[in-house]
Design a protein around this motif. Sequence first.
Motif, PDB file in Angstrom:
ATOM      1  N   CYS A 327      57.480  43.205  33.933  1.00  0.00           N
ATOM      2  CA  CYS A 327      57.035  43.386  32.533  1.00  0.00           C
ATOM      3  C   CYS A 327      55.572  43.040  32.433  1.00  0.00           C
ATOM      4  O   CYS A 327      54.614  43.805  31.920  1.00  0.00           O
ATOM      5  N   SER A 331      52.782  45.981  32.356  1.00  0.00           N
ATOM      6  CA  SER A 331      51.670  46.285  31.243  1.00  0.00           C
ATOM      7  C   SER A 331      50.453  46.037  31.675  1.00  0.00           C
ATOM      8  O   SER A 331      49.539  47.139  31.056  1.00  0.00           O
ATOM      9  N   GLU A 332      49.868  45.368  32.658  1.00  0.00           N
ATOM     10  CA  GLU A 332      48.547  45.081  32.911  1.00  0.00           C
ATOM     11  C   GLU A 332      48.121  46.082  33.851  1.00  0.00           C
ATOM     12  O   GLU A 332      47.092  46.687  33.427  1.00  0.00           O
ATOM     13  N   ARG A 335      47.707  49.953  32.302  1.00  0.00           N
ATOM     14  CA  ARG A 335      46.238  50.457  31.698  1.00  0.00           C
ATOM     15  C   ARG A 335      45.395  50.934  32.678  1.00  0.00           C
ATOM     16  O   ARG A 335      44.575  51.592  32.346  1.00  0.00           O
TER      17      ARG A 335
END
Length: 632
Positions: A327, A331-332, A335
């Motif tokens: 997760c 998410s990181e 981007r």
Amino acid sequence: MRAAVEELLPRVSKPTRYLGNEWNAVHKDHGAVAVRVALALPDVYEVGMSSLGLAILYEEINRRPDALAERVFAPWVDMEAALRSAGLPLFALESHRPVRSFDIVGFSLQYELTYTNVLNMLALAGIPLWSADRREDDPLVIAGGPCAFNAEPLAPFLDALVLGDGEEAIHDLLDAFIAWDRAGRPGGREGLLLRLAGIEGVYVPSFYDVAYRPDGRVAAVRPNRPGVPERPRRRILADLDRAPAPVAPVVPWAEPVFDRMMVEVFRGCTRGCRFCHAGMVYRPVRERSPERVKELARALARRTGHHELSLVSLATNDYGSVREVLCDLASELGREGISVSLPSLRVDAYSVELAREVSRVRRSGLTLAPEAGTQRLRDVINKGVTEEDYRAALEAAFAAGWDQVKLYFMIGLPTETEQDLDGIAAMAHLAFDLYRRHRRPGRRPLTLTLSVSPFVPKPHTPFQWEGQLPPAELERRLGYLRRRARRPGLRLHWHDPRSSFLEAALARGDRRLSGVLARAWRRGCRFDSWEEHFRYEEWLAAFREEGLDPAWYAGRRLDYDEVLPWDHIDTGVRKEFLVADHQAALEAAVREDCRWDRCGLCGVCLDRKGVRPRLHPGDRAKRPESLVGAPR
């Protein structure tokens, strides 16, 4: 050499394989270091550049100010012909210097069908094939990797082998070479090999004699020098968190087989699949901390430019902190347009849920490995997958929108019957039935791929005593399966039983097969793992000329009390454990994973100080329901 090689490049396919000037490639002054290593993988560039082990050693050696490492891969057939025509030797990529000018040539043995490429690369380099023929000024030829645990067919061509984890062993080996060289090379080549034989994890085949019984079986393998260990012992890296990991791997020009960044989240597996070589010889499980995994992932993203990060291990969804790491990284890195993938998924709904978590940036097909078609046979192989697991995984996948699924199966497993083959077809048809229930208007039809491989008995596993079925019988079973698994949208891919037959013969082979390898190579065999270059009849002729029968090696049922060609190699797993597990398999008895159940007494953690499973607290819901709450 560089100018001469560049003249050849317009004549060959994929000239970028031979440039050596990629991003993150390391170029050092050969005259400024004490030892020069050519890291060799006996396959093409695209395969070699997918090797995490090679990337680890490349970066680790080049961190030393007194050493350098360069890469060399098997030249494709057009480049080999061009080199021979021009009278040029095999060269390392970074400097284009002849491989023969290096101090050490280290081969990574990942697959038995690359053995003739090892011989071909030595010949192209101008290095004598047989270790007994090498002089002091010839490079030291060593090998490591999974096949090193029974490299007896290659043993007469190798000076030494590294058994097990190489991160620490490589430094001991380089230090021993430098000390021997600076001391004036006392004892010559044998003096160096004696030093290496004293390093844990290093095996020098020429220091061991093999005796045979009249019926052809091995009678004994004994040291022929004083001070040499009776059983060379596998090197085990106790703490993966403290181990080196590549953070600036070479970014290839030609697209590799696995075109992605890789972070190893844990090493070893104790699921206990009885056919799995890696699951036995790389015990115990050693996890990296989630903080270290994320640190390595960020470093790789900064230094490579890849668009995919793969969290690798033998079974990544068993990683204790897999949900947290997935997760956070999804998410990181998402981007930045970087997707995160899991290359190895367990057959259950939890694994599909994890796959959905990481498919936000880029979604590919879903791959699951039930391995066998019936619960009875899955229990025989100790796969730990139930019909309910399979159904739940597919339900979750189809509800999440997957319409491309690949299933891996094996045929010819011990005790397999036609009912087990019927079970494979039934699992395929069930997938279509479940997909139909979840299919919404406008959604594409399901594409289901069945990938089928013949069972190959591997050394150091509970199934090492089992013989492989003859190629003709495997072909018959494949035909039976093809007839029962035929429907629109279903694709059946299979591995050639003849190449699996040769793989089994080499995997369970002894030193007498070195003559077969040499004859097969002289008959033109190379790139045997590539379908268009596999020359089965030439291999059979090589066996005949040596007076050996490949079926005797591949298909014979071995006895518990006979000496196996690899018995003198100590992996840490006791033979008594393997015998007991093989007997349990014949009764379809399941053995639980020692990470969550009681110790199975395999021996790895009993005989070594500081070696034990290293697990990090994490999400427990991923465990099999029967083990949730069980003590670690």
